[in-house]
Design an enzyme around this catalytic site. Structure first.
Site, PDB file in Angstrom:
ATOM      1  N   HIS A  18       0.836  -1.207   0.000  1.00  0.00           N
ATOM      2  CA  HIS A  18       0.000   0.000   0.000  1.00  0.00           C
ATOM      3  C   HIS A  18       0.872   1.259   0.000  1.00  0.00           C
ATOM      4  CE1 HIS A  18      -3.639   2.379   1.071  1.00  0.00           C
ATOM      5  NE2 HIS A  18      -2.740   3.148   1.665  1.00  0.00           N
ATOM      6  N   GLU A  19       1.808   1.319   0.929  1.00  0.00           N
ATOM      7  CA  GLU A  19       2.628   2.521   1.054  1.00  0.00           C
ATOM      8  C   GLU A  19       3.581   2.683  -0.127  1.00  0.00           C
ATOM      9  OE1 GLU A  19       1.954   4.754   3.092  1.00  0.00           O
ATOM     10  OE2 GLU A  19       0.644   3.658   4.436  1.00  0.00           O
ATOM     11  N   HIS A  22       1.939   4.816  -2.810  1.00  0.00           N
ATOM     12  CA  HIS A  22       2.074   6.263  -2.560  1.00  0.00           C
ATOM     13  C   HIS A  22       3.501   6.720  -2.848  1.00  0.00           C
ATOM     14  CE1 HIS A  22      -1.889   6.427  -0.887  1.00  0.00           C
ATOM     15  NE2 HIS A  22      -1.599   5.708   0.182  1.00  0.00           N
TER      16      HIS A  22
END
Length: 418
Positions: A18-19, A22
């Site tokens: 997920h990170e 980003h």
């Protein structure tokens, strides 16, 4: 120990993927990522890469984050009167600012801070070596580092590399990239799971798949491919509806209306209690053609997304914390998965990845979905909200999310341990 390791691996991979979404798109947009952290709390390990990002591992394996330059949570607070130490290069430009008592910089210059600007004009002014008779001003290098009070070394954040300096489309993609990566991971993991298990689950049916030997279902007379028409007079249209009725009624005799071949019959089934929810020992039916398997990852992701949206929708009509789960539930599910084997662990990780992607896209301030709403609002207005208003909205969102997490976690503890 096996459960703890499974939990850390599952949660760690979900957060990392997920990170990284980003992180990757922030880098592409020219936004400085000051820190990429896995875990929360005190740091165990920190290393600053050549790209200026501090890669940190923190002690609590329950999350992670990407600190982008210019974000509210990115502030490094310096105040007049603070004692700093500065490292300068041959051109007498500051290349490192130390605010930490835990770190000693060799050959550094001690300075009492008077004023500074690390975003536009890039300077530090203060009294050098305690001499208050003369103010000294140093120019700060654009790529200088600052050592924070906790000892983590990060880049300073000039305005040209801050989040708000990127194009609106780039910021929207950066905000969306985390959930997007979770959906991509889910498709990959579900595809692996489909090939390992031998087929694609079919959830838009009231038909049951395999019946476990010596289970409640087998003892009651249920067979593979039977259709469950109703349970205690409540019509059953799909797998999720059936499972919900079973899980909500542990140890309660239920009247099943069952279609077996061309025959319709009534059976009494009493779900056994497992972790405070009912189960009868049946599995979801599967499609097992090669085409179905190849498309299985996408199909399973869509099926699980549909189930999650239905559950979220039902919260508005009949709110029940039992429909939600937090870290405690994840730990419990990791425990069950670790006992069942690698196939179940992969399926659990895929399901949780879908959950994480969808929940993060909810239009709640502080979540990625809330940030996307603010991006859309900026596009419509032609300008962003003021920092003060955006901070208030974000704080309200953080408060709501924290309150919900506390309630869900307490409810999970009550469900699984009492």
């Amino acid at each position: 120990m096996k459960t703890i390791i499974t939990f850390i691996i599952v949660f760690g991979i979900l957060v990392l993927v997920h990170e990284f979404g980003h992180f990757f798109f922030a880098k592409r947009a020219g936004i400085l990522v000051r820190e990429f952290a896995i875990g929360m709390g005190p740091k165990i390990f920190s290393h600053q890469g050549k790209d200026g990002t501090a890669y940190t591992l923190r002690i609590l394996p329950v999350g992670g984050y990407v600190r982008m330059a210019g974000a509210e949570e990115d502030e490094v607070e310096l105040k007049p009167g603070m004692m700093l130490s500065l490292m300068v290069n041959e051109e007498n430009k500051v290349i490192k600012i130390n605010t930490s008592k835990k770190v000693q910089l060799p050959n550094s210059i001690p300075i009492e801070l008077l004023e500074y600007d690390l975003e536009k004009e890039l300077y530090i002014k203060g009294y050098e070596n305690g001499d208050e008779s003369e103010e000294v001003t140093y120019t700060v290098d654009h790529d200088a580092n600052i050592i924070e009070p906790n000892g983590v070394e990060v880049r300073i954040a000039p305005v040209d590399v801050q989040f708000q300096s990127a194009k609106l489309s780039q910021r929207m993609l950066t905000n969306f990239a985390g959930p997007m990566n979770n959906f991509i991971l889910a498709v990959i993991l579900f595809t692996v799971s489909v090939f390992m298990s031998g087929g694609v689950t079919v959830t838009n049916t009231n038909r049951i798949g395999d019946v476990q030997p010596n289970s409640v279902a087998e003892k009651a007379g249920l067979k593979k491919d039977d259709q469950i028409l109703s349970i205690d007079g409540k019509k059953v249209d799909d797998w999720q509806g059936m499972i919900t009725l079973i899980q909500e009624n542990p140890e309660k005799p239920l009247a099943f209306e069952v279609k077996s071949g061309n025959e319709t019959k009534e059976l009494t089934v009493t779900p056994e209690k497992d972790a405070n929810v009912g189960k009868i020992g049946v599995s979801v039916p599967r499609k097992d053609s090669l085409t179905d398997k190849l498309l299985g990852g996408v199909t399973e992701t869509i099926n699980n997304s549909t189930m999650i949206f239905k559950t979220l929708g039902s919260l508005f009509t009949s709110f029940n914390l039992n429909k939600l789960g937090g870290p405690v539930m994840m730990f419990q599910m990791s425990s069950e998965a670790s006992k069942a084997g690698i196939e179940t662990v992969i399926w659990l990780m895929a399901m949780l990845s879908v959950n994480l992607g969808i929940v993060n896209l909810l239009p709640i301030p502080a979540l990625d979905g809330g940030k996307l709403v603010l991006n859309v609002l900026e596009g419509v207005r032609g300008k962003p909200l003021s920092q003060e208003k955006e901070m208030i909205i974000t704080l309200v969102g953080v408060g709501l999310v924290m309150l919900l997490m506390i309630l869900v976690t307490w409810n999970d503890i009550q469900r699984f341990f009492f």
